[in-house]
Design a protein around this motif. Structure first.
Motif, mmCIF file in Angstrom:
data_model
loop_
_atom_site.group_PDB
_atom_site.id
_atom_site.type_symbol
_atom_site.label_atom_id
_atom_site.label_comp_id
_atom_site.label_asym_id
_atom_site.label_seq_id
_atom_site.Cartn_x
_atom_site.Cartn_y
_atom_site.Cartn_z
ATOM 1 N N PRO A 1 0.830 -1.207 0.000
ATOM 2 C CA PRO A 1 0.000 0.000 0.000
ATOM 3 C C PRO A 1 0.866 1.260 0.000
ATOM 4 N N LYS A 2 0.393 2.265 -0.709
ATOM 5 C CA LYS A 2 1.136 3.517 -0.801
ATOM 6 C C LYS A 2 0.928 4.327 0.472
ATOM 7 N N LEU A 3 2.004 4.854 0.995
ATOM 8 C CA LEU A 3 1.914 5.724 2.157
ATOM 9 C C LEU A 3 2.000 7.189 1.771
ATOM 10 N N LEU A 4 2.654 7.472 0.648
ATOM 11 C CA LEU A 4 2.780 8.836 0.155
ATOM 12 C C LEU A 4 2.105 8.940 -1.207
ATOM 13 N N PRO A 5 1.497 10.090 -1.503
ATOM 14 C CA PRO A 5 0.838 10.245 -2.803
ATOM 15 C C PRO A 5 1.834 10.249 -3.947
ATOM 16 N N LYS A 6 1.401 9.701 -5.080
ATOM 17 C CA LYS A 6 2.266 9.608 -6.254
ATOM 18 C C LYS A 6 1.842 10.554 -7.375
ATOM 19 N N SER A 7 0.647 11.133 -7.265
ATOM 20 C CA SER A 7 0.171 12.040 -8.311
ATOM 21 C C SER A 7 -0.486 13.258 -7.661
ATOM 22 N N LYS A 8 -0.818 14.238 -8.501
ATOM 23 C CA LYS A 8 -1.462 15.447 -7.986
ATOM 24 C C LYS A 8 -2.842 15.162 -7.404
ATOM 25 N N SER A 9 -3.607 14.288 -8.065
ATOM 26 C CA SER A 9 -4.949 14.000 -7.570
ATOM 27 C C SER A 9 -4.891 13.267 -6.231
ATOM 28 N N GLU A 10 -3.909 12.369 -6.066
ATOM 29 C CA GLU A 10 -3.741 11.700 -4.776
ATOM 30 C C GLU A 10 -3.311 12.698 -3.706
ATOM 31 N N PHE A 11 -2.405 13.619 -4.069
ATOM 32 C CA PHE A 11 -1.965 14.637 -3.112
ATOM 33 C C PHE A 11 -3.141 15.504 -2.667
ATOM 34 N N LYS A 12 -3.967 15.911 -3.626
ATOM 35 C CA LYS A 12 -5.132 16.737 -3.288
ATOM 36 C C LYS A 12 -6.100 15.969 -2.395
ATOM 37 N N PHE A 13 -6.307 14.686 -2.686
ATOM 38 C CA PHE A 13 -7.210 13.874 -1.873
ATOM 39 C C PHE A 13 -6.683 13.752 -0.442
#
Length: 160
Positions: A90-102
Motif C-alpha cells: 500500500p502507498k503511504l505517500l501520494p504519487k500524483s497530484k490527484s492523490e496529493f489533493k485527496f
C-alpha cells in the motif's frame, strides 16, 4: 510516424476502457482492508476524537484517548503488515497530484473536525464531542472502503 497501422474502432476503444476500469476496480478490491479492520480503525479514530474533546482537568477520558490511539496505530500497523504478507504494497505517500489533493483535503477535514470538536466541547456544547467522533469515524470508514488507493479520481466501485 505512427505506432498504429490501422485506426482503432469504437468497439475496441470501449473494450479497452472497460478492461482498464475492471483492472482499477480489482486493484481497489485488493487494497481494501477487511470490513472488521476498517471498523476497528474508524471506531478507534472516532473514539480518539471523542476522548480528546471530552478531556477536562486530567479526567479519565485522557486514558480513553491513549488507549484509542494505541489501538488505532496497532490496527494500521497490522493492515500494513498483513498487506505486505499478501504481496500488496500500500502507498503511504501520494504519487500524483490527484492523490496529493485527496490526502490534503482528507487531512484538513479530519484535523478541522478534531479541532472544532474540542473547541465546541470546551465551550459547553456537550454534544459536540459525540457528533465530532461520529463524523470522523463515519467519514474515515467510508473513505477507507471506497477510496483505498487514496485517489478520488480512480474510484470505479459504485455500490460494493
Amino acid at each position: 510516424m505512427s505506432n498504429h497501422e490501422k485506426p482503432i474502432s469504437v468497439a475496441e476503444a470501449q473494450s479497452t476502457l472497460e478492461s482498464l476500469a475492471k483492472i482499477e476496480q480489482e486493484t481497489n478490491t485488493v487494497l481494501r482492508a477487511p470490513l472488521w479492520l476498517n471498523f476497528i480503525i474508524a471506531c478507534s479514530y472516532g473514539m480518539m476524537t471523542f476522548s480528546w474533546a471530552s478531556t477536562r482537568h486530567d479526567n479519565l477520558w485522557m486514558l480513553g484517548l491513549i488507549i484509542s490511539t494505541i489501538v488505532f496505530l496497532l490496527a494500521i500497523a497490522f493492515y500494513l503488515y498483513n498487506s505486505r504478507l499478501l504481496g500488496v504494497k500500500p502507498k503511504l505517500l501520494p504519487k500524483s497530484k490527484s492523490e496529493f489533493k485527496f490526502h490534503l483535503f482528507a487531512g484538513l477535514f479530519f484535523g478541522l473536525v478534531f479541532a472544532l470538536t474540542r473547541v465546541l466541547s470546551t465551550n459547553d456544547i456537550w454534544w459536540a464531542s459525540y457528533v465530532g467522533g461520529a463524523i470522523n469515524a463515519l467519514v474515515l470508514a467510508y473513505s477507507l472502503h471506497h477510496y483505498p488507493s487514496g485517489d478520488f479520481k480512480r474510484n470505479t466501485s459504485r455500490h460494493e
